[in-house]
Structure formats: C-alpha cells, structure tokens
Design a protein around this motif. Sequence first.
Motif, PDB file in Angstrom:
ATOM      1  N   VAL A  31       0.865  -1.184   0.000  1.00 25.10           N
ATOM      2  CA  VAL A  31       0.000   0.000   0.000  1.00 25.10           C
ATOM      3  C   VAL A  31       0.902   1.234   0.000  1.00 25.10           C
ATOM      4  N   LYS A  32       1.008   1.880  -1.157  1.00 24.45           N
ATOM      5  CA  LYS A  32       1.929   3.003  -1.321  1.00 24.45           C
ATOM      6  C   LYS A  32       1.276   4.118  -2.126  1.00 24.45           C
ATOM      7  N   VAL A  33       1.709   5.327  -1.868  1.00 21.36           N
ATOM      8  CA  VAL A  33       1.228   6.472  -2.648  1.00 21.36           C
ATOM      9  C   VAL A  33       1.588   6.257  -4.121  1.00 21.36           C
ATOM     10  N   GLY A  34       0.611   6.528  -4.999  1.00 19.11           N
ATOM     11  CA  GLY A  34       0.840   6.417  -6.433  1.00 19.11           C
ATOM     12  C   GLY A  34       0.510   5.068  -7.029  1.00 19.11           C
ATOM     13  N   VAL A  35       0.211   4.063  -6.174  1.00 18.22           N
ATOM     14  CA  VAL A  35      -0.124   2.724  -6.664  1.00 18.22           C
ATOM     15  C   VAL A  35      -1.577   2.700  -7.142  1.00 18.22           C
ATOM     16  N   ARG A  36      -1.791   2.111  -8.323  1.00 21.01           N
ATOM     17  CA  ARG A  36      -3.166   1.911  -8.793  1.00 21.01           C
ATOM     18  C   ARG A  36      -3.821   0.820  -7.953  1.00 21.01           C
ATOM     19  N   ILE A  37      -5.045   1.067  -7.507  1.00 22.29           N
ATOM     20  CA  ILE A  37      -5.692   0.079  -6.648  1.00 22.29           C
ATOM     21  C   ILE A  37      -6.001  -1.208  -7.411  1.00 22.29           C
ATOM     22  N   LEU A  38      -6.169  -1.124  -8.733  1.00 26.27           N
ATOM     23  CA  LEU A  38      -6.364  -2.337  -9.527  1.00 26.27           C
ATOM     24  C   LEU A  38      -5.118  -3.211  -9.460  1.00 26.27           C
ATOM     25  N   ASP A  39      -3.952  -2.600  -9.628  1.00 18.86           N
ATOM     26  CA  ASP A  39      -2.704  -3.360  -9.554  1.00 18.86           C
ATOM     27  C   ASP A  39      -2.521  -3.969  -8.168  1.00 18.86           C
ATOM     28  N   LEU A  40      -2.874  -3.215  -7.142  1.00 22.88           N
ATOM     29  CA  LEU A  40      -2.744  -3.693  -5.763  1.00 22.88           C
ATOM     30  C   LEU A  40      -3.645  -4.893  -5.509  1.00 22.88           C
ATOM     31  N   ALA A  41      -4.905  -4.780  -5.901  1.00 20.62           N
ATOM     32  CA  ALA A  41      -5.863  -5.878  -5.687  1.00 20.62           C
ATOM     33  C   ALA A  41      -5.407  -7.144  -6.413  1.00 20.62           C
ATOM     34  N   GLU A  42      -4.986  -6.996  -7.658  1.00 21.41           N
ATOM     35  CA  GLU A  42      -4.577  -8.168  -8.435  1.00 21.41           C
ATOM     36  C   GLU A  42      -3.295  -8.782  -7.893  1.00 21.41           C
ATOM     37  N   LYS A  43      -2.405  -7.951  -7.379  1.00 14.47           N
ATOM     38  CA  LYS A  43      -1.165  -8.459  -6.792  1.00 14.47           C
ATOM     39  C   LYS A  43      -1.459  -9.288  -5.533  1.00 14.47           C
ATOM     40  N   ILE A  44      -2.401  -8.811  -4.717  1.00 17.81           N
ATOM     41  CA  ILE A  44      -2.761  -9.543  -3.495  1.00 17.81           C
ATOM     42  C   ILE A  44      -3.461 -10.858  -3.850  1.00 17.81           C
ATOM     43  N   GLU A  45      -4.379 -10.802  -4.804  1.00 16.63           N
ATOM     44  CA  GLU A  45      -5.071 -12.027  -5.228  1.00 16.63           C
ATOM     45  C   GLU A  45      -4.089 -13.063  -5.774  1.00 16.63           C
TER      46      GLU A  45
END
Length: 285
Positions: free
Chosen positions: A26-40
């Motif tokens: 969870v970082k400033v500038g990260v797209r939440i789509l990329d974050l969600a898919e990375k966690i999944e």
Amino acid sequence: MEQLVENFKKAQSIAEKVFEFSKKNVKVGVRILDLAEKIEKKIFELGGKPAWPVNVCINNVAAHYTPSSNDETVIKENDYVKIDFGVQVNGYISDNAFTVCLGKEDEKLIKAAEEALKESLKEVKEGVKIKEISEIIANVLEKFEVKTIRNLTGHTLERYNQHAWPPIPNVRNDLNIKLEKNQLIAIEVFTTTGPGWVKESAPTEIFQFKQRKQVRWKDGRKILELAEKKFERLPFAKRWIKEIPPISLDLGLKELVEVEALTEFPPLKEDYGVVAVAEKTVLVV
C-alpha cells in the motif's frame, strides 16, 4: 471437525503472510487495480484461493469496493486505505482487514479499531456471549472517543459461507447467543468520522451465486456456471470473467441479478468523513 481445523489453520497461515505482503504494497501512487490483483495473485501463490475479490476501500467507502478492469484510481497521501481479503482452503475461510493512512503514523481511528479488535479477541472462547464481545468493543471505542458504523458488524463464517449467523455487532446489544467450540468468528471493527451508517452506492463489481435459474442468454448461462463451479458459490469480481465480452457480461449480470440467480454487493459508503477497519478471524476453542 478435524477437516475444519486443518483447513482453517492453513488458510490462517496463508492469510498472515498475505496480510504483511499487502501492508508493504500500500503506497502512494499505486493503482488500486494493480494492488488488488497483486494480493489475489499472492494468495494463489501461497496455496490458497481468494474467498472474494480483494476490497480496496478509500476514505468514506467502508466495504465492498473492488476495482474494475479499467479502474485508474491511485492511492494518494492521507488516503484512508482499507484492504479486506479472504483466503479459502477447501471452503474454510480466513477473513482479514486492515487500514493504512499514508502520511499519518499515529492515527486515532486506526488505533481505536486495532485496539478494540485486540481486546475483544482476548475474550473469544466457548460459552462467551456475543453481547459481552460487543461490550468490550464499545468500551474501547468510547475510550478513544470515536464512533462505529452501526449497520456493519463482524460475523460468523461457515464452509463456503462468508457471512453466517450470528453477527458480532460493534455496539452494545442484547444478543445472549453463546459462542460455540469450533465456530469461526470474524471480529470486524469499523471506526468513522462520518454519520455511522453506510448506504449502498455504485458501481457494483462484486457478485455471488445465489441459486440456479432458467435464463435466456447463452452468456448468462455461462456466467452462472462460472459463479457456481469456478468461483465455488463465493463472491467474484466482474473483472475475473474474461471469457465474455464486456457488453454481454454487463447484460448477463443484470439479468441474473433480476431473476435472483446472483446476489450483488454494491459498495457501502458513509455520506461523509473517513472510515477505518480492523478485522481478524479466529477459531473458538
């Protein structure tokens, strides 16, 4: 019962690793789509399956927001970012959530939710009444002088059922129901600077199999089959279905919701303010 304990322990072990992995990403500038898919993806890599699409809820959005396939939202400094993920192993689920506010290390809403979760978990054991758990949560939140969201609660989990009865409210109540040995309990503490009552909003990106129904559309039948078999009757994201063109997918989902073959989960949000959450699943012993 042995199967429950064994599979839940595996799901919980994976969830603990995913929790730390998620926080670091969870970082400033990260797209939440990329974050969600990375966690999944991480959940799969560790040997589990996502029990539902990773929720990435920002500021006044409290729950049920997962990014669409074209979501360009990025995390900004001082955003209240809530990550809610579930890990399932053979249908046994570990449900977890946390909040990060980048730029604010000592944040009262987050600390209150985390402490209420920690203190209430100490009392989770066979024979304890739900109202006693809720009393502990309410006392901690009052100490911090913060509000909760009255129409969101913790909950029980069953195999392939992420929201079973009974609920675990974050407000005082008269639920004399006693916790039972080998129940799975998710305590989910919300704190807010808003009115404390969420409402449904849009867009809806999360759906779940409800029942078999006759549907006209071939693509509708395909979606229902995926919901039942591939996603194992647990919640799924619209972006997970890549086999069907977007327009047909939208029409198919709409029809399936209308005939009550699928349940939809619109995002839940406060009218104003910001929301934090802390959640963990435990096995009652």
